[in-house]
Design an enzyme around this catalytic site. Sequence first.
Site, PDB file in Angstrom:
ATOM      1  N   CYS A   9       0.915  -1.310   0.014  1.00 16.48           N
ATOM      2  CA  CYS A   9       0.033   0.118  -0.055  1.00 16.48           C
ATOM      3  C   CYS A   9       0.809   1.225   0.103  1.00 16.48           C
ATOM      4  O   CYS A   9       2.078   1.165  -0.508  1.00 16.48           O
ATOM      5  CB  CYS A   9      -0.872   0.111   1.185  1.00 16.48           C
ATOM      6  SG  CYS A   9      -0.188  -0.011   2.777  1.00 16.48           S
ATOM      7  N   ARG A  15      -3.539  -0.769   5.340  1.00 15.83           N
ATOM      8  CA  ARG A  15      -4.067  -1.770   4.605  1.00 15.83           C
ATOM      9  C   ARG A  15      -3.165  -3.060   4.321  1.00 15.83           C
ATOM     10  O   ARG A  15      -3.560  -4.171   4.415  1.00 15.83           O
ATOM     11  CB  ARG A  15      -4.385  -0.998   3.030  1.00 15.83           C
ATOM     12  CG  ARG A  15      -5.466   0.000   3.227  1.00 15.83           C
ATOM     13  CD  ARG A  15      -5.525   0.795   1.997  1.00 15.83           C
ATOM     14  NE  ARG A  15      -4.419   1.548   1.777  1.00 15.83           N
ATOM     15  CZ  ARG A  15      -4.147   2.382   0.560  1.00 15.83           C
ATOM     16  NH1 ARG A  15      -5.070   2.156  -0.344  1.00 15.83           N
ATOM     17  NH2 ARG A  15      -2.996   2.809   0.564  1.00 15.83           N
ATOM     18  N   ASP A 123      -8.355   3.804   1.502  1.00 20.45           N
ATOM     19  CA  ASP A 123      -7.317   3.934   2.593  1.00 20.45           C
ATOM     20  C   ASP A 123      -7.836   4.389   3.934  1.00 20.45           C
ATOM     21  O   ASP A 123      -8.487   5.561   3.957  1.00 20.45           O
ATOM     22  CB  ASP A 123      -6.658   4.999   1.962  1.00 20.45           C
ATOM     23  CG  ASP A 123      -4.995   5.085   2.978  1.00 20.45           C
ATOM     24  OD1 ASP A 123      -5.162   4.653   4.038  1.00 20.45           O
ATOM     25  OD2 ASP A 123      -4.122   5.581   2.781  1.00 20.45           O
TER      26      ASP A 123
END
Length: 150
Positions: A9, A15, A123
């Site tokens: 990420c 994440r 996100d």
Amino acid sequence: MGMRVLFVCLGNICRSPSAEGVVRVKAGLRGVNLDLDSAGTGAYHVGEPPYGPMQSAAIARGYDLSGLRARQVVRADFARFDLIVAMDAANFAHLEGMRPEGGAEVRLFTDYAPGCGTDEVPDPYYTRDFDGTLDLIERCAEGLLDSLSR
Ligand code: 4NP
């Protein structure tokens, strides 16, 4: 050694460490042997553990992310891993831009969850929807494990 999968990420504090932790637990439940890691395209949080609110949401579902530390993705990762899984289109483009010839395949995590309604993992550092992120990550994780078992 199992198949080597790297999750990527931007910050490597929300994440991708969650994806790593969720896939590790689910692979263990299925008895699938995988070598997992995660990294960020950015260096903002290198050396830090996953973001507190992300860890709290994860541990509530049995995913312990406390031992993970952020690192930045490097070109050598394309040789160290068989598959690199990006959380969003920006991560994907960054990875394709640094990819050496013949290195690991790069895929979007949401590719493994057809019909999930989105083409990226939003996100939660910005959305603040840590549980929604985990719902999506769990779904993508099951699809990834299905595809690796085939
Ligand atoms: P992640 O979230 O990419 O899911 O780890 C982020 C966390 C922090 C920042 C960016 C993304 N940041 O720029 O600080």
